[in-house]
Design a protein around this motif. Structure first.
Motif, PDB file in Angstrom:
ATOM      1  N   SER A 271     -28.373  -4.696 117.423  1.00 21.06           N
ATOM      2  CA  SER A 271     -27.581  -4.132 118.218  1.00 21.06           C
ATOM      3  C   SER A 271     -28.251  -4.032 119.540  1.00 21.06           C
ATOM      4  O   SER A 271     -29.262  -4.795 120.078  1.00 21.06           O
ATOM      5  N   ASN A 272     -27.486  -3.417 120.679  1.00 15.75           N
ATOM      6  CA  ASN A 272     -27.924  -3.481 122.055  1.00 15.75           C
ATOM      7  C   ASN A 272     -29.240  -2.891 122.179  1.00 15.75           C
ATOM      8  O   ASN A 272     -29.977  -3.114 123.059  1.00 15.75           O
ATOM      9  N   SER A 273     -29.571  -1.810 121.329  1.00 17.10           N
ATOM     10  CA  SER A 273     -30.865  -1.050 121.709  1.00 17.10           C
ATOM     11  C   SER A 273     -31.997  -1.335 120.272  1.00 17.10           C
ATOM     12  O   SER A 273     -32.976  -1.170 120.631  1.00 17.10           O
ATOM     13  N   CYS A 274     -31.249  -2.229 119.269  1.00 14.85           N
ATOM     14  CA  CYS A 274     -32.468  -2.183 118.140  1.00 14.85           C
ATOM     15  C   CYS A 274     -32.166  -3.744 117.413  1.00 14.85           C
ATOM     16  O   CYS A 274     -31.116  -4.122 117.400  1.00 14.85           O
ATOM     17  N   LEU A 275     -33.088  -4.285 117.042  1.00 10.75           N
ATOM     18  CA  LEU A 275     -33.066  -5.729 116.247  1.00 10.75           C
ATOM     19  C   LEU A 275     -33.992  -5.026 114.861  1.00 10.75           C
ATOM     20  O   LEU A 275     -35.095  -4.952 115.134  1.00 10.75           O
TER      21      LEU A 275
END
Length: 753
Positions: free
Chosen positions: A626-630
């Motif tokens: 996601s844009n905030s989390c890998l």
């Protein structure tokens, strides 16, 4: 065709002791109507497992019968009854007596004995009886051929050999019927040979042979065991159009197939459909449903199924307990396993071979080797003999502890005992290659070489060596538990020998070829994992060459990417990934992880990146990005590092397109629950080293040992630095010009996983 007098005699026989049976038969002798009444008595006594009374009744009847044909009918019936009860030696005795006294030389008596051996899995004995018919001038007919084909299937004879018998049957002018094809399909179903089963299914149509519910159910079983669940669903859907309606066995087969493929939602949906259609669940259905809930760790629902099953008048049986034991074991609930195992015995449910294998496997994987040793000794006291499942569990335990050579030694022991290894056995050994970077030589002159150990560990080893083992095989297995216990305590000696391990693994491949054991996608993943742990490119190439012998397409894709033929091989890679996508999620992700690790290990980092992005596109790993989390916790170290580069490049583009990053960015690696030091997992260390090497401003979260965090503004500033993009772009160490021909591509064949 029996009389009411026969029914009266049956009731008296059942309610009186064996000693009084003779007088009952004498008193009713004049009223009993010949062999029909006696055959009824034999069958009904056999159905109630009163085989001793049945034999006494047979001996009485055959002495008084003067017609050879009627004596032959009685002998055939008695042999069949004993065969159904698993009393093959008694059946053999009746057969030889009949032959010697002149009333057993019939195809029906031979057929009955062949079936008796087949039911107990003695296909070699069944074939000997079949071959001996020629000595008595008897020509096999359809009944005989059907019996021997069925016996071979139940005895585990390979399909190729059964087909040879079928071909012999056709050459003899004997035309097959539905029973013949149903027996052939049953052979396919035991081995999951769905393609061969499809051909047989079509041949029935070509020959004008009607297919019944048993045909469809057996065919479905073969297709399900072959992992072709979408095809199985199509076959089931076409049944009503043929005026054959799915029954409880059909549904149970499909549900079990979905469960084994990891498609639990589909399995549970079919159960709901069964209930909607009013199809009552049988014991198999209940146990399958219970097994699904147990595998999912949903034990409250599993126990609800147990209660529902018992309310329906079905007590928990050994299959029920085995499912619960396996489910609790997979969740690491060792206290529940112990309690359930004790409860099972208290309820007078006798543990079978699978029960002991499951409990020993659970304890071994949990490092409870003393408990595993106790269960093994109980297993031997029960008079059971180790099978492929138990050996495979022990081999897997050795491999997971890095004791590869001992695992190979046990494999040799297993084959000497006449137990055929399966693909699971070999996969454990292949996957263990190089994991510990050592190989060990623990068994020396029949004993365990001890190091200076503390008293408790030394005591464990001495107990193992001098344990109450019944024979050499038992002694060896008990020693293995001692070795594992010593290894757990850090006492077993290991010697470095990477080259020896390569030779060892090559020997394993050779054994698989010799035994014609077909590899699966797990085997391919294990070979790729082994390649990624090789110290040199030459060693990896040796292993890849063995992969080529197993499957040309997997070899072509792996070797092509490794050698830098990326553009030329990518179309073939897409075809391979389509096949892998049909596997369950854990198997598919393991294959992607293995292929990526090998490429990363040998510097083909751009190729590794393409593979993980393809896996992301195909949703091999759920919600990874996601844009905030890998989220990397289901990925291998090579796949995770390639994915970190891809994710950072993506947010680099976001920044240079003028968008703002989220306030908090996270990279999850998991906390290393399988590592020796909690929070110090190999994946976490690999990602930490990668981030540090690039100067990426991520720090380990104080409250979460498996999470790296940073703020959006800090990461934005780092991404805007002039040299950052060059750090993120990956390259391959080996590349080939796009117009260079990769000689293997034209020869690649379709992969059947």
């Amino acid at each position: 065709r029996h009389t009411s007098i026969a029914e009266e005699v049956l009731q008296l026989a059942l309610h009186n002791a064996l000693a009084g049976l003779e007088s009952i038969l004498v008193s009713f002798e004049s009223k009993l109507s010949g062999s029909d009444d006696y055959t009824f008595l034999l069958r009904e006594l056999g159905n109630r497992s009163e085989y001793e009374k049945a034999i006494k009744c047979f001996n009485f009847a055959v002495r008084r019968e003067t017609r050879r044909t009627e004596q032959g009918k009685l002998a055939t019936a008695m042999i069949s009854i004993l065969g159904r009860l698993g009393k093959v030696e008694l059946a053999r005795g009746i057969f030889h007596t009949a032959l010697n006294e002149g009333y057993g030389k019939t195809v029906y008596a031979f057929s009955a004995l062949i079936s008796a051996f087949g039911r107990s899995g003695y296909c070699d004995e069944a074939l000997k009886v079949f071959d001996s018919m020629k000595n008595y001038g008897l020509k096999p007919n359809l009944v005989i051929y059907n019996a021997v084909i069925d016996a071979c299937g139940k005895g585990g004879l390979e399909f190729k050999r059964v087909v040879e018998i079928f071909d012999e049957m056709l050459r003899s002018g004997v035309q097959p019927d539905r029973i013949t094809f149903n027996s052939l399909l049953a052979v396919c179903s035991r081995g999951g040979l769905w393609e061969a089963a499809s051909n047989l299914f079509s041949e029935m149509v070509d020959r004008g042979i009607d297919r019944d519910i048993f045909t469809y159910n057996t065919f479905l079983d073969a297709v399900c065991k072959g992992g072709q669940m979408d095809l199985a669903f199509e076959i089931m859907a076409e049944m009503p159009a043929k005026n054959i309606f799915p029954n409880v066995i059909t549904y149970s087969t499909m549900v079990d197939g979905y469960a084994k493929a990891g498609r639990f939602d589909d399995a549970l949906n079919l159960f709901n459909e069964m209930k909607f259609l009013g199809i009552g669940l049988d014991r198999v259905s209940y146990n399958t449903l219970l097994s699904i809930y147990a595998k999912l760790g949903r034990f409250e629902e599993a126990l609800d199924i147990c209660r529902e099953m018992e309310d329906s008048g079905m007590r928990r049986d050994v299959v029920t307990y085995n499912a619960l034991l396996g489910g609790y074991g997979k969740q690491g609930k060792y206290d529940e396993v112990r309690a359930l195992f004790d409860e099972m015995k208290a309820q007078k449910v006798s543990p079978n071979l699978l029960t002991y294998s499951t409990v020993i496997d659970v304890y071994s994987k949990g490092g409870l080797y003393d408990e595993a040793m106790d269960v093994f000794r109980e297993f031997k006291r029960a008079g059971l003999k180790a099978d492929v499942v138990l050996y495979s569990a022990l081999i897997d335990a050795l491999c997971k502890n890095g004791l590869v050579e001992s695992a190979v030694s046990l494999l040799d022991e297993m084959t000497k005992e006449g137990i055929r290894p399966n693909v699971v056995t070999y996969n454990s050994i292949i996957d263990a290659f190089g994991r510990s970077a050592t190989s060990e030589h623990v068994f020396v002159a029949g004993g365990i070489r001890e190091s200076q150990a503390d008293s408790s560990s030394s005591l464990v080893i001495k107990q193992c060596i001098h344990g109450r083992a019944v024979d050499r095989e038992d002694n060896r297995i008990v020693k293995i538990f001692g070795q594992l216990a010593a290894e757990k305590g850090g006492q077993a000696k290991k010697d470095c020998g990477g080259k020896r391990e390569i030779l060892c693994i090559l020997g394993i491949f050779q054994k698989m070829h010799e035994l014609e054991i077909r590899p699966n996608v797990v085997t391919f993943s294990a070979i790729l994992n082994a390649c990624s742990r090789c110290d040199s490119f030459e060693d990896a190439s040796m292993l890849l060459e063995e992969l080529r012998l197993f499957d040309n397409q997997v070899y072509g894709v792996a070797y092509g990417l490794l050698m830098g033929y990326r553009e030329n091989v990518w179309i073939q890679a897409q075809s391979l990934f389509d096949e892998v996508k049909l596997m369950d999620s854990s198997t598919a992700s393991a294959f992607y992880n293995a292929l990526t690790d090998m490429l990363w290990h040998f510097g083909q980092k751009r190729g590794a990146q393409l593979v993980v992005l393809e896996g992301k596109r195909r949703q091999v790993w759920d919600n990874v990005w996601s844009n905030s989390c890998l989220d990397l916790h289901l990925m291998s170290s090579g796949a995770a590092r390639a994915m970190v580069h891809s994710w950072l490049l993506n947010i680099h583009s976001t920044v240079f397109e003028g968008h703002e990053l989220p306030k908090l960015l996270s990279i999850l690696t998991g906390w290393g629950k399988h590592s020796k030091v909690v929070g110090d997992g190999a994946l976490r260390r690999a990602v930490e080293a990668l981030l540090t090497g690039m100067g990426a401003p991520f720090q380990l979260a104080k409250c979460n040992l498996g999470r790296f965090v940073s703020t959006g503004p800090v990461v934005t500033a780092w991404l805007r630095e002039s040299g950052t993009k060059n750090l993120l772009v990956l390259h391959d160490n080996r590349t080939q010009p796009e117009n260079t021909r990769f000689e293997e591509i034209s020869n690649l064949q379709t992969l059947t996983l």
